[in-house]
Design an enzyme around this catalytic site. Structure first.
Site, mmCIF file in Angstrom:
data_model
loop_
_atom_site.group_PDB
_atom_site.id
_atom_site.type_symbol
_atom_site.label_atom_id
_atom_site.label_comp_id
_atom_site.label_asym_id
_atom_site.label_seq_id
_atom_site.Cartn_x
_atom_site.Cartn_y
_atom_site.Cartn_z
ATOM 1 N N ASP A 95 8.013 -11.188 13.584
ATOM 2 C CA ASP A 95 8.457 -12.520 13.152
ATOM 3 C C ASP A 95 7.253 -13.415 12.912
ATOM 4 O OD1 ASP A 95 11.211 -14.242 13.127
ATOM 5 O OD2 ASP A 95 9.488 -15.492 13.665
ATOM 6 N N LYS A 115 8.446 -16.677 18.085
ATOM 7 C CA LYS A 115 9.742 -16.036 18.349
ATOM 8 C C LYS A 115 9.597 -14.611 18.865
ATOM 9 C CE LYS A 115 12.414 -18.905 15.263
ATOM 10 N NZ LYS A 115 13.270 -18.994 14.064
ATOM 11 N N ASP A 152 14.983 -13.908 5.894
ATOM 12 C CA ASP A 152 15.747 -14.987 5.270
ATOM 13 C C ASP A 152 15.423 -15.102 3.783
ATOM 14 O OD1 ASP A 152 13.158 -15.883 5.373
ATOM 15 O OD2 ASP A 152 13.560 -17.664 6.587
ATOM 16 N N GLU A 205 12.533 -11.705 -1.281
ATOM 17 C CA GLU A 205 11.232 -11.063 -1.504
ATOM 18 C C GLU A 205 10.916 -10.071 -0.382
ATOM 19 O OE1 GLU A 205 11.791 -14.373 -2.132
ATOM 20 O OE2 GLU A 205 11.783 -13.875 -4.260
ATOM 21 N N THR A 206 11.100 -10.521 0.864
ATOM 22 C CA THR A 206 10.794 -9.622 1.979
ATOM 23 C C THR A 206 11.756 -8.432 1.992
ATOM 24 O OG1 THR A 206 10.056 -11.573 3.195
ATOM 25 C CG2 THR A 206 10.263 -9.557 4.444
ATOM 26 N N CYS A 247 20.560 1.700 -2.801
ATOM 27 C CA CYS A 247 19.578 0.909 -2.053
ATOM 28 C C CYS A 247 19.770 -0.563 -2.413
ATOM 29 C CB CYS A 247 18.158 1.408 -2.330
ATOM 30 S SG CYS A 247 17.419 0.809 -3.872
ATOM 31 N N CYS A 270 20.179 -21.708 4.907
ATOM 32 C CA CYS A 270 20.709 -22.225 6.168
ATOM 33 C C CYS A 270 20.236 -23.661 6.401
ATOM 34 C CB CYS A 270 20.275 -21.337 7.327
ATOM 35 S SG CYS A 270 20.987 -19.689 7.214
ATOM 36 N N CYS A 319 17.855 3.044 -11.024
ATOM 37 C CA CYS A 319 17.304 2.018 -10.118
ATOM 38 C C CYS A 319 15.783 2.101 -10.096
ATOM 39 C CB CYS A 319 17.878 2.214 -8.722
ATOM 40 S SG CYS A 319 17.049 1.246 -7.449
HETATM 41 ZN ZN LIG Z 1 18.217 2.000 -5.631
#
Ligand SMILES: [Zn+2]
Length: 338
Positions: A59, A85, A129, A132-133, A170, A186, A242
């Site tokens: 985190d 955290k 959140d 991108e990550t 995925c 949030c 994909c």
């Molecule tokens: Zn995929």
């Protein structure tokens, strides 16, 4: 497992899906949590109570008072000292199950540190959140053949989906592109602790089932704790076209994306990770209840002390008040949206 282990986990040992053999697998398991906010702190506590033996918590943020409404593992002391955290989670877990090995990593998951943080994981749980990550996490896990469990929540709504490389679609199959325009977060739309807890509970169950049986409950599950509606739709098979699992083009691991740049001598960081335009007027309306907003056609300035965010129509943001890229990215995810 010793006698106290049999006692501690007795209700899980009785559960037909786990039993003593499954419990031993949980004790030997290695799970990584990326993000330890509302989802991650619930996941961490639940996995620790269930006896998952090796838990790594990643985190980039610190505990604030406004976290306590939904971040189950933290308390007022953690917020008062602004504890990282990952560190606060490790400390609290030691109180509820001291027999485990917990590794706290205060870090922002990036292409540069993904190997170090995720290697050797049996399964990874998403507590992030931002999109991108998640793309980065997806690229890493698909390439390495490690399952991960997507989860997200905002307002009273939540969603979860397992990604089992080679077996299921995925994250990039289902979301080839991030949603366009500014998204509710949030921080702008609020979130209920019951929604994040429900999503996290589904993620934890899927992880435990994977560890003990090599199977995870597939499907895209959406929940709305306010209306009481829970839906599950079939998860499509892997998409041959994909980018990630079909063509095996792992863009997000190759750092082809722009990375945040600390702006020398300005106590500021520039973020330009996305190449999508932002509707400044719409963003201004969402941010106005949260701080001072000034906006013209060229830029939007949002003041939330000690930070000042300047947003440009091309999606570029300058965060003043920090030279830490992780802090700037966190503010970006909070206020501009993933
Ligand atoms: Zn995929």
């Amino acid at each position: 497992m010793n006698d106290s282990g049999f006692d501690r986990y007795s209700r899980q040992l009785l559960f037909a899906g786990i039993g003593p053999v499954g419990q031993q697998k949980l004790l030997d398991a290695r799970v990584t949590l990326v993000g330890c906010g509302a989802l991650g702190s619930f996941q961490a506590a639940a996995l620790a109570r269930a006896g998952v033996g090796n838990i790594r918590i990643v985190d980039r943020d610190y505990v604030e008072l406004s976290n306590l409404q939904r971040q189950w593992l933290f308390d007022e002391n953690d917020a008062a000292e602004a504890a990282p955290k990952a560190v606060a989670a490790k400390r609290q877990i030691a109180r509820l199950n001291s027999t485990l090995h917990v590794d706290a990593a205060i870090a922002d998951l990036t292409a540069a540190n993904a190997d170090e943080l995720l290697e050797g994981s049996e399964i990874v749980l998403d507590g992030t959140d931002n999109f991108e990550t998640r793309y980065l996490l997806n690229d890493y896990c698909v390439r390495a053949g490690i399952p991960w469990i997507y989860g997200g929540a905002v307002g009273s709504y939540g969603i979860t989906m397992p990604v089992v490389p080679g077996r299921t679609s995925c994250f990039a199959c289902v979301y080839p592109k991030p949603p366009s325009g500014a998204q509710p977060t949030c921080e702008t739309a609020g979130v209920l602790g019951s929604a994040t807890a429900l999503v996290a509970a589904l993620q934890v169950s899927a992880a435990m089932k994977w560890i003990v049986s090599g199977e995870a409950p597939t499907g895209i599950t959406t929940v709305d704790v306010w209306s009481g509606e829970i839906r599950r739709v079939e998860q499509p098979p892997p998409d041959l076209a994909c980018r990630a699992c079909g063509r095996r083009d792992f863009t997000w691991l190759e750092s082809r994306r722009r990375t945040p740049i600390s702006m020398c001598g300005r106590d500021a960081v520039q973020i330009h990770e996305l190449t999508r335009p932002v509707d400044l007027a719409e963003l201004a309306a969402r941010l106005r209840p949260l701080g001072q907003v000034r906006c013209n056609e060229f830029a939007l300035r949002f003041e939330t002390p000690p930070w000042l965010l300047t947003v440009f129509p091309d999606g570029r943001v300058i965060v003043k008040g920090t030279t830490d890229a992780a802090v700037a990215r966190s503010l970006y995810a909070r206020y501009i949206g993933a």
